[in-house]
Write a protein that holds these residues in place. Sequence first.
Motif, PDB file in Angstrom:
ATOM      1  N   SER A   1      10.857 -21.663  -9.011  1.00  0.00           N
ATOM      2  CA  SER A   1      11.443 -21.556 -10.494  1.00  0.00           C
ATOM      3  C   SER A   1      12.009 -22.638 -10.677  1.00  0.00           C
ATOM      4  CB  SER A   1      12.230 -20.358 -10.219  1.00  0.00           C
ATOM      5  OG  SER A   1      11.730 -18.931 -10.177  1.00  0.00           O
ATOM      6  N   LEU A   2      12.835 -23.510  -9.669  1.00  0.00           N
ATOM      7  CA  LEU A   2      13.558 -24.699 -10.194  1.00  0.00           C
ATOM      8  C   LEU A   2      12.682 -25.806 -10.368  1.00  0.00           C
ATOM      9  CD1 LEU A   2      16.487 -24.514  -7.417  1.00  0.00           C
ATOM     10  CD2 LEU A   2      16.443 -24.031  -9.917  1.00  0.00           C
ATOM     11  N   THR A   3      11.371 -25.872  -9.711  1.00  0.00           N
ATOM     12  CA  THR A   3      10.319 -26.895  -9.932  1.00  0.00           C
ATOM     13  C   THR A   3       9.867 -26.584 -11.379  1.00  0.00           C
ATOM     14  OG1 THR A   3       9.937 -27.227  -7.876  1.00  0.00           O
ATOM     15  CG2 THR A   3       8.139 -27.829  -9.517  1.00  0.00           C
ATOM     16  N   ALA A   4       9.648 -25.432 -11.665  1.00  0.00           N
ATOM     17  CA  ALA A   4       8.934 -25.147 -12.953  1.00  0.00           C
ATOM     18  C   ALA A   4       9.850 -25.563 -13.936  1.00  0.00           C
ATOM     19  CB  ALA A   4       8.532 -23.381 -13.076  1.00  0.00           C
ATOM     20  N   PHE A   5      11.309 -25.128 -13.752  1.00  0.00           N
ATOM     21  CA  PHE A   5      12.429 -25.541 -14.744  1.00  0.00           C
ATOM     22  C   PHE A   5      12.256 -26.985 -15.102  1.00  0.00           C
ATOM     23  CE2 PHE A   5      16.610 -26.983 -15.922  1.00  0.00           C
ATOM     24  CZ  PHE A   5      16.813 -26.086 -16.904  1.00  0.00           C
TER      25      PHE A   5
END
Length: 241
Positions: free
Chosen positions: A143-147
């Motif tokens: 999720s953090l990478t996608a963010f």
Amino acid sequence: MPLEIYLDLISQPCRSVYIFAKKNNIPFEFKKILLFKGEQYSEEFGKVNYFRKVPAIKDGDFTLSESIAILTYLAEKYGTPDHWYPADLQTRARVHEYLSWQHSGMRGIAGKILWLKLMIPKAFEIDVPKERMDSLLVDLEGSLTAFEEKFLQDKPFIAGQKISLADLVAIVEIMQPLGAGVNVFEVRPKLSAWKDRVRAEIGPALFDEAHQMIFNAEEMSKTIDPSAKEIFKPKIKKMFL
């Protein structure tokens, strides 16, 4: 009648509403609802929010639940600076794009870290399987990478050059794991720099005040009333395990 906002700042959505109202000098009466004392289940609060969740607002005879609905209502009613909820169609669409994704893409993952790593094992004395925690941490990294790659990219803020409701909703969720000792910013310089910009725009004093309960989450976990624990245990097992 003054605007009433029902909040518990251990809750991420509550922090977003609190920060937004305080930052924009929106006059309101802070109605504290202590979740771990079960105050959300009172008959009185049930008249404000059928779902018995915070945040909720009461504006005269008008009541409203759900943080995103509340934030946009406050932005429109009080004419807050345009950058929060931009009038430009495409810029506003970027804000909505993140707000739509975050429910399952960020909130559904980041918010569980505090529960599974701290509250459930330490406050409620329920064992959390290691593989469950490991899987959640992998999901959080995704999720953090996608963010970073999809929503932030190389911009100062999600919608461009200025802070918006999207950044506010994002930061309160991404801060939540810190309460369980998971520093998501430590190995992500882009994320850390964004957090510093958001904190500066909000104002360090207000930002830190709103997150104080997260910084003290472990101590707070020790103060939950034993009778409340027994009430919440079945709900927690159903929600998280």
